[in-house]
Design an enzyme around this catalytic site. Structure first.
Site, mmCIF file in Angstrom:
data_model
loop_
_atom_site.group_PDB
_atom_site.id
_atom_site.type_symbol
_atom_site.label_atom_id
_atom_site.label_comp_id
_atom_site.label_asym_id
_atom_site.label_seq_id
_atom_site.Cartn_x
_atom_site.Cartn_y
_atom_site.Cartn_z
ATOM 1 N N GLY A 1 60.220 32.649 41.645
ATOM 2 C CA GLY A 1 58.823 32.917 41.979
ATOM 3 C C GLY A 1 57.976 31.715 41.638
ATOM 4 O O GLY A 1 58.403 30.852 40.874
ATOM 5 N N CYS B 1 66.122 31.111 38.510
ATOM 6 C CA CYS B 1 64.922 30.293 38.324
ATOM 7 C C CYS B 1 63.878 31.055 37.489
ATOM 8 O O CYS B 1 64.102 31.302 36.311
ATOM 9 C CB CYS B 1 64.382 29.860 39.689
ATOM 10 S SG CYS B 1 63.134 28.582 39.577
ATOM 11 N N TYR B 2 62.743 31.472 38.096
ATOM 12 C CA TYR B 2 61.744 32.226 37.336
ATOM 13 C C TYR B 2 62.364 33.476 36.708
ATOM 14 O O TYR B 2 62.020 33.866 35.581
ATOM 15 C CB TYR B 2 60.592 32.621 38.270
ATOM 16 C CG TYR B 2 59.490 33.402 37.596
ATOM 17 C CD1 TYR B 2 58.376 32.750 37.077
ATOM 18 C CD2 TYR B 2 59.560 34.789 37.478
ATOM 19 C CE1 TYR B 2 57.366 33.461 36.448
ATOM 20 C CE2 TYR B 2 58.556 35.508 36.846
ATOM 21 C CZ TYR B 2 57.459 34.836 36.341
ATOM 22 O OH TYR B 2 56.463 35.548 35.717
ATOM 23 N N HIS C 1 68.925 27.731 42.545
ATOM 24 C CA HIS C 1 68.771 28.764 43.593
ATOM 25 C C HIS C 1 70.063 28.937 44.380
ATOM 26 O O HIS C 1 70.264 28.247 45.383
ATOM 27 C CB HIS C 1 67.646 28.369 44.548
ATOM 28 C CG HIS C 1 66.290 28.450 43.938
ATOM 29 N ND1 HIS C 1 65.511 29.582 44.010
ATOM 30 C CD2 HIS C 1 65.586 27.549 43.220
ATOM 31 C CE1 HIS C 1 64.382 29.383 43.369
ATOM 32 N NE2 HIS C 1 64.401 28.154 42.876
ATOM 33 N N GLU D 1 70.686 31.181 46.429
ATOM 34 C CA GLU D 1 70.423 31.815 47.727
ATOM 35 C C GLU D 1 70.209 30.817 48.849
ATOM 36 O O GLU D 1 70.260 31.181 50.021
ATOM 37 C CB GLU D 1 69.223 32.777 47.632
ATOM 38 C CG GLU D 1 67.848 32.126 47.473
ATOM 39 C CD GLU D 1 67.476 31.824 46.016
ATOM 40 O OE1 GLU D 1 68.393 31.649 45.190
ATOM 41 O OE2 GLU D 1 66.272 31.748 45.727
ATOM 42 N N GLY E 1 57.006 45.697 73.586
ATOM 43 C CA GLY E 1 57.988 45.222 74.564
ATOM 44 C C GLY E 1 58.901 44.196 73.926
ATOM 45 O O GLY E 1 59.886 43.784 74.513
ATOM 46 N N VAL F 1 61.521 42.713 70.759
ATOM 47 C CA VAL F 1 62.750 43.257 70.179
ATOM 48 C C VAL F 1 62.457 44.263 69.046
ATOM 49 O O VAL F 1 63.011 45.363 69.012
ATOM 50 C CB VAL F 1 63.639 42.112 69.619
ATOM 51 C CG1 VAL F 1 64.864 42.670 68.920
ATOM 52 C CG2 VAL F 1 64.060 41.179 70.743
ATOM 53 N N ASP F 2 61.543 43.892 68.142
ATOM 54 C CA ASP F 2 61.311 44.721 66.955
ATOM 55 C C ASP F 2 60.793 46.114 67.322
ATOM 56 O O ASP F 2 61.283 47.126 66.830
ATOM 57 C CB ASP F 2 60.314 44.047 66.001
ATOM 58 C CG ASP F 2 60.756 42.639 65.639
ATOM 59 O OD1 ASP F 2 61.971 42.375 65.739
ATOM 60 O OD2 ASP F 2 59.902 41.818 65.276
ATOM 61 N N SER F 3 59.762 46.158 68.188
ATOM 62 C CA SER F 3 59.197 47.472 68.484
ATOM 63 C C SER F 3 60.160 48.283 69.354
ATOM 64 O O SER F 3 60.183 49.512 69.284
ATOM 65 C CB SER F 3 57.819 47.355 69.126
ATOM 66 O OG SER F 3 57.878 46.639 70.331
ATOM 67 N N LYS G 1 65.215 39.181 61.210
ATOM 68 C CA LYS G 1 65.479 39.335 62.646
ATOM 69 C C LYS G 1 66.955 39.610 62.961
ATOM 70 O O LYS G 1 67.259 40.469 63.780
ATOM 71 C CB LYS G 1 65.053 38.050 63.349
ATOM 72 C CG LYS G 1 64.851 38.218 64.814
ATOM 73 C CD LYS G 1 63.469 38.745 65.021
ATOM 74 C CE LYS G 1 63.194 39.198 66.409
ATOM 75 N NZ LYS G 1 61.790 39.669 66.487
#
Ligand code: XMP
Length: 593
Positions: free
Chosen positions: A51, A78-79, A165, A167, A219, A221-223, A368
């Protein structure tokens, strides 16, 4: 099923951890550090994220110390590593230098966290503070040249902390370290997207309890995935989708989705044509943030009007949104991240509804690629799920507007830019327009530089990186593919004529990608029309990027020999010049505003 909890201490990359863990077959959820661990069922392990704060700063995230006593393994990054040290009786000091970038970690190979990891191993550091003294029971198990307590553990209690990190992919064995930690926790690794779809549907059923759900279906992808998920979870009788035509859609963007929904037998999707209202409200507005707010608010107004017209009682209907995770981080939506740009589903009116508990966001924890995996799991056809992402405000954020006074750079900046460009054998000038960028976790709004002359991607990339690093006036660099060489700014707004031109250019670019089999290789390719003239016609920018989560991106290097054909096509459709964006994210964002 046991889950791994990631405590989000802020920062732009915290949620990458959860997604990495899920990819390894373990279900993971994100929680606030202030939350109460006893309220979380089936806890199997905990990771404290990094963070941006300092553990002794007044505005540090609120932390519930019960997290230190959970009966499962804990890993701090880290943090998070500093938090474990400080809160368990050790100490943290302000480092003399900020360590940023690659470092070599030496370890003796005895810690289970570093099982099968060579020593030294390359890790990624980004910190100012560091752990000075260790809490009782802890010992050092890894060091770097500049950081003595780079990796520490209390094996009896299964507590681990690392200053780097794991990640980010720059930490070469980061994924293996996570995998080792999952083994220490004893996870079975039997989670998959199919289970997740079930869990999400269960969550939706719980949250909707007795109510109905109303969703705006853009319209995109997500919705589309959210609509399918709601229909499957609640049944079409309790779901209503509304597609608002805002006049800012791309060519045939929504037709495919509408056809698919019909084919699925969902007749609970309505269309409202509100393009006149959107365009009249955008008239005379040029500021990107203002445009976004207007578009977001107008969506809500039209939606309210439609719900009233349909006689839907707002007390019975929840509002659902297809928000995905990056939308909330970049809007400053997680507790401690800075606002880069306000996404349309985080405007104040929506925030009010969220506070009142009237909003459901079933995809809010997904990136995504996870939304796409979920979409395929739900049976949405591959081609629909793999369409390029398209922002909610649509072409509204790709049709740049402005009015005088136009931006200009100082002679000093320009001569510094010329020096850099000359070194790489290019000519350079400044585009009289501004675009949004992101640098050091913050927002920038500055001019792009244009490189001209015969080129190759390697030297273009080097020149672009050097320009944005050295000349503060520029946050973005483009390479000119063709058209006139003199750029003049002019007043321009969101008008139907400009939208029509942008839509034609955008459609030609999509067709070119498909014809040349590039559609899959490119993650997204925004086409942006600028309020800048060349030979009396507006300038178009192509912004193809490669990305995985949209948090970072590289510009895409097309085969150079295919570009003249594309350029000619765009010039013949009415563009005054064609520019190729050669900025990575950061320092440029993917969209120009
Ligand atoms: P940026 O420009 O921030 O974009 O690098 C990252 C990704 O987010 C999309 N984007 C949006 N999507 N509403 C959306 O639904 C928005 O307001 C918005 N702004 C950017 C962008 O297209 C890219 O995929």
């Amino acid at each position: 099923m046991k889950k791994l909890v990631v405590l989000d201490f802020g920062g732009q990359y915290a949620h990458l951890i959860a997604t990495r863990i899920r990819h390894m077959g373990v279900y993971s959820e994100i929680h606030f550090p202030s939350s109460d661990p006893s309220s979380i069922a089936d806890l199997g392990g905990v990771i404290f994220s990094g963070g941006p704060s300092s553990v002794y700063a007044d505005d540090r995230p609120e932390f519930n110390a019960k997290w230190l006593d959970v009966p499962v393994p804990v890993l701090g990054l880290c943090y998070g590593h500093q938090t474990i040290a400080q809160e368990s009786g050790g100490s943290v000091k302000r480092g003399l230098t900020h360590e940023f970038g690659a470092a070599d970690l030496d370890h003796d190979g005895t810690s289970p966290l570093f099982k099968d990891i060579p020593s030294p191993t390359r890790v990624w550091m980004s910190h100012g503070d560091e752990v000075e003294t260790l809490p009782a029971g802890f010992s050092v198990m890894g060091t770097t040249r500049d950081c003595r307590n780079a990796a520490v553990q209390n094996l009896d209690k299964k507590r681990f902390g690392v200053q780097f990190h794991p990640e980010v992919t720059h930490s070469v064995h980061g994924e293996k370290m996570f995998s080792n930690f999952l083994d220490i926790c004893g996870f079975a690794r039997d989670w998959n997207m199919g289970d997740y779809a079930e869990q999400l549907m269960e969550k939706v059923r719980k949250q909707a309890a007795g109510q109905k759900v109303f969703l705006l279906v853009s319209g995109g992808v997500d919705s589309t995935v959210a609509f399918e998920l709601l229909n499957k979870a609640l049944g079409p009788d309790r779901v209503l989708g509304l597609h608002i035509d805002n006049g800012l859609m791309r060519e045939s963007e929504s037709a495919g989705v509408m056809d698919f929904m019909k084919a699925q037998g969902f007749d609970n999707l309505r269309i409202a044509d509100a393009s006149d209202l959107f365009l009249s409200r955008l008239d005379g507005v040029w500021e990107p943030e203002k445009k976004r707010k207007i578009i977001g608010d107008t969506f809500l107004d039209v939606q309210a009007e439609e719900t009233a017209r349909l006689g839907l009682n707002p007390d019975e209907w929840l509002l659902a949104q297809g928000t995905i995770y990056p939308d909330t981080i970049e809007s400053g939506g997680t507790a401690h991240a800075a606002t880069i740009k306000t996404h349309h589903n985080r405007v104040p009116a929506i925030l009010k509804l969220i506070e009142a508990g009237r909003v459901m966001e079933p995809l809010a924890e997904l990136y995504k690629d996870e939304v796409r995996a979920l979409g395929e799991q739900l049976g949405i056809p591959h081609d629909l799920v793999w369409r390029h992402p398209f922002p909610g405000p649509g072409l509204g954020v790709r049709l740049l507007c402005q009015t005088a006074p136009y931006p200009s750079v100082s002679d000093d900046d320009l001569s510094q830019a010329r020096e850099v460009a000359r070194k790489h054998s290019y000519a350079v000038s400044a585009l009289p327009v501004r675009s949004v960028g992101v640098q050091g976790d913050g927002r920038t709004y500055a001019q792009p530089a244009v490189l001209q002359g015969p080129g190759d991607w390697k030297s273009l990339e080097a020149a672009a990186t050097e320009l944005t690093n050295r000349v503060r006036a520029f946050n973005r660099v483009v390479y000119q593919l063709g058209g006139g060489l003199e750029f003049t700014a002019h007043d321009a707004w969101t008008t139907r004529d400009r939208l029509e031109l942008l839509r034609k250019l955008d459609d030609a670019v999509t067709q070119w990608l498909r014809e040349n089999n590039h559609y899959q290789a490119v993650w997204q390719m925004p086409v942006v029309l600028l309020p800048v003239h060349c030979d009396g016609k507006e300038v178009v920018v192509l912004r193809p990027v490669i990305s995985r989560e949209a948090m970072t991106a590289s510009f895409w290097e097309a085969p150079m020999n295919q570009l003249p054909g594309l350029t000619q096509r765009l010039l013949s459709l009415g563009a005054g010049a064609v520019l190729w964006d050669i900025t990575h994210k950061p320092p440029g964002t993917i969209e120009w505003e």
